[in-house]
Design an enzyme around this catalytic site. Structure first.
Site, PDB file in Angstrom:
ATOM      1  N   HIS A  36       1.869   4.242  -2.489  1.00 30.09           N
ATOM      2  CA  HIS A  36       2.012   6.437  -2.586  1.00 30.09           C
ATOM      3  C   HIS A  36       3.258   6.811  -2.978  1.00 30.09           C
ATOM      4  O   HIS A  36       3.610   7.857  -3.224  1.00 30.09           O
ATOM      5  CB  HIS A  36       1.794   6.634  -0.771  1.00 30.09           C
ATOM      6  CG  HIS A  36       0.449   6.557  -0.112  1.00 30.09           C
ATOM      7  ND1 HIS A  36      -1.073   7.179  -0.747  1.00 30.09           N
ATOM      8  CD2 HIS A  36       0.145   5.756   0.701  1.00 30.09           C
ATOM      9  CE1 HIS A  36      -1.912   7.380  -0.468  1.00 30.09           C
ATOM     10  NE2 HIS A  36      -1.663   6.042   1.183  1.00 30.09           N
ATOM     11  N   GLU A  52      -4.804   8.319  -2.338  1.00 29.45           N
ATOM     12  CA  GLU A  52      -5.280   7.036  -2.102  1.00 29.45           C
ATOM     13  C   GLU A  52      -5.333   5.832  -3.322  1.00 29.45           C
ATOM     14  O   GLU A  52      -5.417   4.977  -3.465  1.00 29.45           O
ATOM     15  CB  GLU A  52      -6.497   6.805  -1.539  1.00 29.45           C
ATOM     16  CG  GLU A  52      -6.768   5.779  -0.410  1.00 29.45           C
ATOM     17  CD  GLU A  52      -5.974   5.583   0.467  1.00 29.45           C
ATOM     18  OE1 GLU A  52      -5.265   6.538   1.263  1.00 29.45           O
ATOM     19  OE2 GLU A  52      -5.790   4.873   1.138  1.00 29.45           O
ATOM     20  N   HIS A  70       1.128  -0.987   0.317  1.00 31.23           N
ATOM     21  CA  HIS A  70       0.145   0.114   0.313  1.00 31.23           C
ATOM     22  C   HIS A  70       0.845   1.293  -0.086  1.00 31.23           C
ATOM     23  O   HIS A  70       0.298   2.485  -0.899  1.00 31.23           O
ATOM     24  CB  HIS A  70      -0.556  -0.171   1.401  1.00 31.23           C
ATOM     25  CG  HIS A  70      -2.269   1.477   1.169  1.00 31.23           C
ATOM     26  ND1 HIS A  70      -3.065   0.901   0.611  1.00 31.23           N
ATOM     27  CD2 HIS A  70      -1.989   2.257   1.300  1.00 31.23           C
ATOM     28  CE1 HIS A  70      -3.479   1.733   0.630  1.00 31.23           C
ATOM     29  NE2 HIS A  70      -2.846   3.197   2.079  1.00 31.23           N
ATOM     30  N   GLU A  71       1.719   1.159   0.696  1.00 40.31           N
ATOM     31  CA  GLU A  71       2.266   2.752   1.286  1.00 40.31           C
ATOM     32  C   GLU A  71       3.655   2.630  -0.135  1.00 40.31           C
ATOM     33  O   GLU A  71       4.097   3.759  -0.555  1.00 40.31           O
ATOM     34  CB  GLU A  71       3.462   2.738   2.183  1.00 40.31           C
ATOM     35  CG  GLU A  71       2.903   2.429   3.705  1.00 40.31           C
ATOM     36  CD  GLU A  71       1.765   3.591   3.514  1.00 40.31           C
ATOM     37  OE1 GLU A  71       1.909   4.646   3.100  1.00 40.31           O
ATOM     38  OE2 GLU A  71       0.983   2.783   4.540  1.00 40.31           O
TER      39      GLU A  71
END
Lengths: 493, 493
Positions: A265, A291, A261-262
């Site tokens: 980003h 997001e 997930h990170e």
């Protein structure tokens, strides 16, 4: 020097102080010993004051007026629009209100840290009342400047261009099909058995696994790092992105997908255009678009079968456990697509997550618009949780309306970004698969075609276009919840 | 608000930006990936410009004039004196000269990084010429403001109060006894055999050993950390001190004693008075006094027999090698007190180190005062190395006058600090042992009585007094090289 050039130099100066601020924030979370907190807080507050002063300098208004008369390229016009937007955001709310909000928010959040575990709604309510009151004042001032409803004005802070009207349409559509989809998915999963991880997964091995996974996702380690912090986040600056995670030595599942997930980003930040470095137009478009990248990585890539196949191999290698059935592809896939109705948003799975967001949206919208009062929130929460997930939170404040940090310091208007991001991500995939063999690329271990699409359509575009334009240019239409529905149905039915 | 209070608030503001600068510098050395360098350099340059602007604001002169008329306590008078000193240091040299020096220094240093390994004096000389010329200009301007010789004005930047007259006296004394002492020590060591470390000493084990050693030295881990960097240093801020070291997996000896050295710097910073946090008067007194702390830790504590006994145990534990004769007390003591004549200052032992410093002092003094030219330096170097250590550097520039970074960017006046620090440290010990059982405290593993003396006499005094006063209050006399001589004779004869 033209007024446009003066503005450009000014915003680049601001970016250097923001660089310092961002790195100090990362360091405070990832490295700083507790005793460093006092001096660090003062240094960061000083930088904030300085950035605010630079962002509201009296001559800026004149520079903006004059720059708008200058001959500018399309890109320069976008750059000017985004500088002006930041200037307006910085100047729109009077200093004394900002300060009152900061004090009330800090007080409420600080007390909340012990009130939540004590389920102390009455204590919380006393502080929160003031936070809500001041947020309504802020919303009123913003709405008058923008000519919008109060809540739309708050949305504009995080999702410029997004309105209550569009969210009502999107979310009411989701509400027509989500509850039934959740029931069907649960029925389907009822019959399946899952082997959950047990044993010890050392931090060192988990970190090594995280790094291998980041390499597969082409995180650029020459322009970033992976570290640890209590609350995972993506910080730093585009040329030096710092992501963090938290390791649980009893279970590697959360940390591993958290890193995916990170990394989403991070790659957005790493992929922002160098030509606009340090300028507002060179920044990420919005919270929702940010997001959309983390969720594209997590949901569209990370939880896909071919990617889980890689994770199966990488994790079995990392923990030297090739015979352990936990790491079998099928089992890992079941773990990463398990659906469960629960009280807590941050623990929610992909399918139930939107239900958590939509009810928060409905409550904060009505609260900021003055349709309901803050004392109405617990009862509304209970009602909406029952309606969407069949769970009662009556008297259970700590797992109900007191569970999130967002409202404690007045971040009203933020929650929709999470589900907007998930929807954008599903829509990108629907378009991308017309030209890219997504599953094939993932299977091959060379995901470049996927990243090229994201880079061309999202990362390199930064804030050159409005969000609607960005999405339309990338996918041929504005946000359409049908893609999200289709993605969920394909995965969970 | 009084003018004194205005000044106090102003210097505290400056300290917050310096906090950011210091942490960004530490991060650049300890964490930053190479690709982050460009943005980091710009951010740090912006902070420098801002701090310089704050340090030279036009109203400061008036505030200082008026504050001097205000009723101030003795401590406030010291605080005012130190603020004024920093203001004078910031304003004394014209902007355009500072900028020219910065450009010439960067150019010379950058080229030196490849010229040194290539032994390219001719190439170096071309850039260095400009650095020397600009440093002489700086020294002239400073000397006119201070009413001193040019070199004394440069010394004043690093060692306020120290003069050529005092250094000439101190160093000419050292020169009368040091060469003979070195010969005697070498003779004595000729007959002894040393077992040098061999094998692999993992970074993780070395770090764990370093941390145990820092605990013995009462480093406060709630207000600091140990990390890695290519060039070891002590950075951060007093409430959050960041020390670094470099590990060689083939040899733990250097890193271990390096950590002891940096811990001395760190405890000085950690022990500075909270009441003056963020103010010039609350900072370390000078480079020489800072070095007196690192060298007290390294030379007076670290290389003492009872401390080596601890290191023997701790290192045998860390590397799980209790039978290995390398870690025997006597052997470790021999390693840590070995004397050797060498070309390179940074590799020099305690006994030959002053010889390296004194010759640099004599050369830079005459160079800045215009007694010699920069082209005279290689021949003078050769002559002085032969006289002091019997080594010729004729044609060997890379291990001669091109070996240090200091002169490449014009840091003339810094070298004496190293030996002043060693002398101060020996003098503290001579006084301390009148009231503290130093060896007994080290043996017992509770070194608090030693640290209490340092805290009472040095750390807590920060910059409240001039260096001479500080030393006189601590030891009853100003700097006296006899203590240093006695320390060396006791250890090496």
């Amino acid at each position: 020097m033209s007024n446009y050039d003066q503005l450009t130099a000014h915003y680049q100066t601001i970016s250097h102080f923001n660089h310092a601020q961002s790195m100090l924030g990362w360091d405070a979370a990832a490295n700083m010993p507790a005793g460093g907190n006092d001096a660090r807080s003062k240094a960061m507050a000083e930088l904030s004051v300085h950035v605010h002063r630079l962002s509201t300098q009296p001559q800026l208004g004149e520079w903006f007026d004059k720059a708008q008369q200058e001959l500018l390229s399309t890109e320069q016009q976008s750059s000017l629009r985004e500088m002006k937007r930041q200037w307006q955001q910085a100047t729109i709310v009077p200093e004394d209100l900002v300060q009152a909000q900061s004090i009330a928010g800090s007080k409420c959040e600080h007390a909340w840290r012990s009130q939540r575990p004590a389920n102390d709604w009455e204590g919380f309510e006393k502080n929160w009342k003031e936070v809500v009151k001041l947020s309504r004042e802020e919303a009123k001032i913003r709405s008058e400047a923008l000519g919008s409803t109060p809540y739309d004005a708050m949305l504009d802070k995080f999702e410029p261009g997004t309105t209550t009207a569009s969210l009502d349409t999107l979310f009411s559509d989701v509400k027509t099909w989500l509850p039934e989809l959740i029931e069907k998915a649960l029925d389907k999963q009822n019959s399946q058995s899952i082997i959950m991880p047990s044993g010890t997964f050392s931090t060192a091995n988990q970190k090594a696994l995280g790094v291998e996974t980041m390499k597969l996702l082409k995180f650029d380690f020459d322009h970033g790092r992976l570290d640890q912090s209590v609350h995972p986040f993506c910080g730093g600056v585009p040329s030096d992105v710092r992501i963090t995670t938290r390791y649980d030595e009893k279970d590697f599942v959360q940390a591993l997908m958290g890193i995916v997930h990170e990394t989403g980003h991070a790659r957005y930040e790493q992929g922002l255009p160098k030509a606009f470095a340090g300028l507002p137009v060179g920044e990420a478009r919005s919270m929702g678009v940010h997001e959309s990248q983390s969720l594209f990585f997590e949901m569209q890539i990370g939880r896909s079968k071919p990617f889980i196949s890689h994770l199966s191999q990488l994790s079995a290698n990392a923990f030297n456990a090739h015979q352990d059935p936990v790491f079998a592809e099928e089992n890992l896939y079941k773990i990463y697509t398990q659906v469960e109705k629960g009280f807590i948003r941050v623990d929610a799975d992909e399918l139930t997550y939107p239900a958590h967001v939509i009810m928060r949206y409905e409550i904060e919208r009505d609260l900021i618009n003055g349709v309901i009062e803050h004392t109405d929130v617990p009862a509304l929460w209970d009602e909406k949780m029952k309606a969407s997930l069949g769970l009662s939170t009556k008297g259970n404040y700590q797992n109900g309306c007191m569970q999130d940090i967002h409202w404690t310091d007045g971040a009203f208007g933020y929650f929709p970004s999470y589900t907007l991001g998930a929807m954008y991500a599903a829509q990108y995939k629907a378009t991308m698969q017309q030209t890219v063999d997504i599953d094939g690329a993932i299977k091959s271990g060379d995901l470049s075609p996927i990243f090229k699409w994201l880079s061309d359509n999202i990362w390199s575009q930064a804030s050159l276009h409005t969000t609607d334009d960005l999405i339309k240019r990338a996918t041929g239409e504005t946000l359409n919840a049908a893609h999200f529905r289709k993605h969920l149905e394909t995965r969970y039915l």
